[in-house]
Design an enzyme around this catalytic site. Structure first.
Site, PDB file in Angstrom:
ATOM      1  N   GLY A  15      55.707 -44.713   0.564  1.00 29.22           N
ATOM      2  CA  GLY A  15      56.177 -43.763   1.576  1.00 29.22           C
ATOM      3  C   GLY A  15      55.169 -43.536   2.677  1.00 29.22           C
ATOM      4  N   CYS A  16      53.914 -43.386   2.299  1.00 25.55           N
ATOM      5  CA  CYS A  16      52.855 -43.136   3.283  1.00 25.55           C
ATOM      6  C   CYS A  16      52.647 -44.354   4.187  1.00 25.55           C
ATOM      7  CB  CYS A  16      51.556 -42.782   2.563  1.00 25.55           C
ATOM      8  SG  CYS A  16      51.687 -41.285   1.556  1.00 25.55           S
ATOM      9  N   THR A  17      52.810 -45.530   3.639  1.00 28.92           N
ATOM     10  CA  THR A  17      52.656 -46.752   4.427  1.00 28.92           C
ATOM     11  C   THR A  17      53.765 -46.846   5.475  1.00 28.92           C
ATOM     12  OG1 THR A  17      51.605 -47.928   2.596  1.00 28.92           O
ATOM     13  CG2 THR A  17      52.580 -49.278   4.327  1.00 28.92           C
TER      14      THR A  17
END
Length: 229
Positions: free
Chosen positions: A119-121
């Protein structure tokens, strides 16, 4: 004296003796019952006190656990319209970055849980994809997590990210912006980074806050909000 009179007189002492023997037995029985009656309330009162004591102890344990967990899970009262909290922290590349560096400019701060996770990527790549559009809108973009600088730099290089990444290992900025608090996963509760984005206006005040961010399409929403300021 007749035989009948002798029989009656001989029975009389025996009857008296028997009566005397029975009398103490009745008194003893009465005393025994009395003693049992006195002991019974004492036993009940002792049990009642013991239960009351254990209940108080349990209450103390519950109260102490609640008071200890409340501050840990409490979120910052950061609201739209208030002055953005100041910060000064290291960024990828080894430089130090602060809120004062962006005085008079619009600024987007996106807080993400952990570098190089799915998700952060996606979120960091989306903000990188729109970097030029944010620049045109007069808006700078910064990514913040609790990862150490080496992890941030590895994350940047691996995905060719074009936004500065701030390392807040002590959670000072995260707490100030309400991006640190209680999370739950697989039935367990723990403290961690809450995916949050904050848009700061040219006046240095919080213009908009997004909490519990859903990554897909989020960067585009933030860009639209920045353009409208």
């Amino acid at each position: 004296m007749s035989k009948k009179s002798r029989k009656k007189s001989s029975k009389t002492p025996s009857s008296i003796a028997t009566a005397k023997k029975k009398a103490p037995t009745k008194r003893a029985t009465t005393q025994t019952k009395s003693a049992k009656t006195q002991r019974t309330p004492a036993t009940k009162s002792t049990k009642t006190i013991a239960k009351a004591g254990s209940h108080k102890a349990a209450s103390k344990q519950l109260n102490s656990s609640k008071s200890a967990s409340a501050p840990a899970g409490a979120k910052s009262a950061l609201t739209e319209g208030q002055k953005a909290p100041a910060f000064r922290l290291p960024r990828d590349g080894g430089d130090v970055i602060s809120l004062a560096d962006y005085a008079g400019r619009k600024l987007v701060l996106f807080f993400y849980p952990r570098a190089d996770t799915p998700g952060c990527t996606r979120e960091a790549i989306d903000f990188t994809r729109l970097a030029d559009a944010f620049t045109t809108a007069g808006t700078a973009v910064l990514g913040i997590s609790a990862d150490p600088l080496k992890a941030q730099e590895k994350f940047r290089d691996k995905h060719k990210l074009a936004v500065p990444l701030i390392s807040d290992e002590k959670h000072e900025m995260l707490e100030a912006y309400g991006a640190w608090g209680e999370k739950s996963m697989y039935g367990k509760t723990f403290l961690g980074i809450l995916r949050t984005t904050v848009l700061i206006g040219t006046d240095g005040k919080v213009a908009k806050v997004w909490r519990n961010v859903r990554v897909d399409g989020h960067a585009d929403q933030v860009l639209d909000a920045a353009r409208s300021l």
